[in-house]
Enzyme design. Structure first.
Site, PDB file in Angstrom:
ATOM      1  N   GLY A 212       0.838  -1.208   0.000  1.00 59.01           N
ATOM      2  CA  GLY A 212       0.000   0.000   0.000  1.00 59.01           C
ATOM      3  C   GLY A 212       0.862   1.242   0.000  1.00 59.01           C
ATOM      4  O   GLY A 212       2.058   1.179  -0.284  1.00 59.01           O
ATOM      5  N   ASN A 213       0.270   2.371   0.282  1.00 55.72           N
ATOM      6  CA  ASN A 213       1.033   3.614   0.397  1.00 55.72           C
ATOM      7  C   ASN A 213       0.430   4.483   1.493  1.00 55.72           C
ATOM      8  O   ASN A 213      -0.592   4.132   2.068  1.00 55.72           O
ATOM      9  CB  ASN A 213       1.083   4.350  -0.953  1.00 55.72           C
ATOM     10  CG  ASN A 213      -0.304   4.760  -1.426  1.00 55.72           C
ATOM     11  OD1 ASN A 213      -0.943   5.613  -0.829  1.00 55.72           O
ATOM     12  ND2 ASN A 213      -0.781   4.128  -2.500  1.00 55.72           N
ATOM     13  N   ARG A 214       1.081   5.627   1.782  1.00 58.92           N
ATOM     14  CA  ARG A 214       0.717   6.410   2.972  1.00 58.92           C
ATOM     15  C   ARG A 214      -0.375   7.441   2.731  1.00 58.92           C
ATOM     16  O   ARG A 214      -0.629   8.283   3.580  1.00 58.92           O
ATOM     17  CB  ARG A 214       1.967   7.119   3.500  1.00 58.92           C
ATOM     18  CG  ARG A 214       2.898   6.170   4.206  1.00 58.92           C
ATOM     19  CD  ARG A 214       4.210   6.823   4.624  1.00 58.92           C
ATOM     20  NE  ARG A 214       4.241   8.252   4.581  1.00 58.92           N
ATOM     21  CZ  ARG A 214       5.301   8.974   4.231  1.00 58.92           C
ATOM     22  NH1 ARG A 214       6.417   8.364   3.860  1.00 58.92           N
ATOM     23  NH2 ARG A 214       5.252  10.286   4.239  1.00 58.92           N
ATOM     24  N   ALA A 280      -4.387   7.725  -4.542  1.00 58.79           N
ATOM     25  CA  ALA A 280      -3.003   7.303  -4.821  1.00 58.79           C
ATOM     26  C   ALA A 280      -3.068   5.821  -5.214  1.00 58.79           C
ATOM     27  O   ALA A 280      -2.922   4.941  -4.369  1.00 58.79           O
ATOM     28  CB  ALA A 280      -2.143   7.516  -3.584  1.00 58.79           C
TER      29      ALA A 280
END
Ligand code: CTP
Length: 403
Positions: A212-214, A280
């Site tokens: 995943g990402n932040r 995102a």
């Protein structure tokens, strides 16, 4: 920590506190309005002062509450001055008695005189026992107030002062503050159907792990809320995020992976005038998803990744030469912000790209963005995400006029 968006900056709200148990919640409402940037004048009825002390409002708003129509220390006409400077009057709690007096046009104390003198919209937050709420007098008074354009927030069904459950419980202060925001925002996006994506995507590796990402989803949510405030019909397709839009009119569609997000957006794209891709989206996903938890083994572990669909580019080619829906992309870069954004604008065939440097706004409440379009670049400087959202919606509104 997240801060409240200053959506009421420069606005003057006259808060009339009626006499009901729910008066204690009007203190929280005052705080909510102040946090949004409003100036708050408080006017308390005699009955209201039996439930909450004037000193509490003085301390919180920094302005002494007004209570007396006959205040000889005041040289002008208090009810006229108060209403002259108010952009909105909010009555919280609105008792059956106050509504009846206002419906009948009585003006025998400061609150009713101010209401009769109002030149701004009036928002009522009723609070009373269910039997009072259901009484034919109250029903017809409310109908009369509505007919002349007054706004109502609540009441809701819930626990009443005596513990019984029924209609008549006052809306929570946050809901009333949101109704104030709506009442004071231009309704210039009425009829516009806007689809916005937000947050990260999670690409599963096995039943318990993902890539995943932040992304926090704050930017997409700020856009959804600002558009809802301005009257748009908003759908939010969001990846796994911890926050939600404040406006309950925003329809939520939760997804996890990029492919789920693409499916959701494809199903909705035909019925929207604007699509904003603030999510995102992960560019790659694991080539295989293990059906069982991957067990620890060697010193290193390699994972093969395959490309995800580019949702925005797909929307750009699906739209082709048509001008609707308006398509907006985002770009987070670490160098050559405008150069990369312009390439994305062309490659993904969208109307504008909102570009920012990764160092400037990934998880925080502020952002520093440049809106890149075929016409040029517009650098907005550092601003709260709610302000960025407002500026972007202004831009979108202009684009909608040209197509
Ligand atoms: N986006 C998308 N689908 C993807 C990846 C990105 O729809 N699979 C959208 C994002 O929501 C955003 C825009 O495309 O609006 C830009 O995303 P970005 O990741 O910056 O673009 P990429 O084409 O992946 O370029 P880069 O090489 O910089 O990652």
């Amino acid at each position: 920590m997240s801060t409240t968006a200053r959506t009421l900056e420069g606005k003057h709200v006259l808060l009339i506190v009626g006499g009901g148990i729910a008066a204690f919640k009007s203190v929280t409402l005052a705080r909510e309005l102040l946090a949004r940037g409003a100036t708050v004048d408080t006017l308390m009825t005699d009955a209201g002062q039996r439930f909450v002390g004037a000193v509490t409002f003085a301390g919180i708003t920094g302005r002494a509450p007004l209570t007396d129509l006959w205040d000889a220390s005041f040289s002008g006409e208090l009810h006229v001055e108060l209403t002259d400077r108010a952009d909105l009057i909010v009555v919280c709690p609105a008792t059956a008695d106050l509504m009846a007096k206002a419906a009948a046009g009585l003006a025998n104390d400061l609150a009713t005189a101010a209401l009769l003198c109002a030149k701004s919209p009036v928002l009522w937050a009723p609070a009373m026992h269910t039997r009072m709420w259901d009484h034919p007098s109250t029903r017809s008074n409310i109908a009369a107030l509505r007919a002349r354009g007054d706004l109502m927030e609540g009441p809701v069904v819930g626990a009443l002062a005596n513990g019984a459950v029924g209609a008549g419980r006052m809306s929570e202060p946050t809901a009333i503050a949101l109704a104030v925001e709506r009442a004071l925002s231009p309704r210039d996006l009425l009829g516009v159907r806007l689809l916005v994506s937000a947050g990260p995507t999670h690409e599963a590796l096995d039943p318990v792990r993902f890539i995943g990402n932040r992304s926090s989803g704050k930017m997409g949510i700020a856009i959804a809320d600002a558009a809802a405030r301005r009257g748009a019909e908003v759908t939010l397709v969001h990846g796994p995020i911890a926050i939600r839009p404040a406006h309950s009119s925003v329809k939520l569609q939760p997804v996890r992976s990029a492919r789920e997000m693409q499916d959701a957006i494809t199903a909705l794209r035909d019925v929207h005038d604007v699509i904003v891709m603030a999510a995102a989206v992960a560019d790659y996903r694991p080539a295989e998803v293990a059906t069982q938890k991957i067990k620890k083994s060697g010193e290193t572990l390699s994972i093969e990744l395959v490309k995800n669909p580019d949702i925005l580019a797909g929307l750009g080619s699906w739209r082709g030469e048509a001008k609707r829906p308006v398509l907006v992309g985002f770009a987070v870069e670490t160098t050559d912000l405008v150069g990369y954004a312009r390439k994305k604008l062309e490659r993904k065939r969208c109307d504008c790209i909102v570009a920012n440097l990764a160092s400037d706004g990934f998880e925080g409440d502020d952002n520093v963005v440049t809106i890149v379009s075929a016409d040029g670049e517009d650098a907005l400087g550092r601003a709260p995400k709610s302000t960025v959202a407002g500026a972007l919606l202004d831009r979108i509104k202009a684009l909608l006029k040209t197509v």
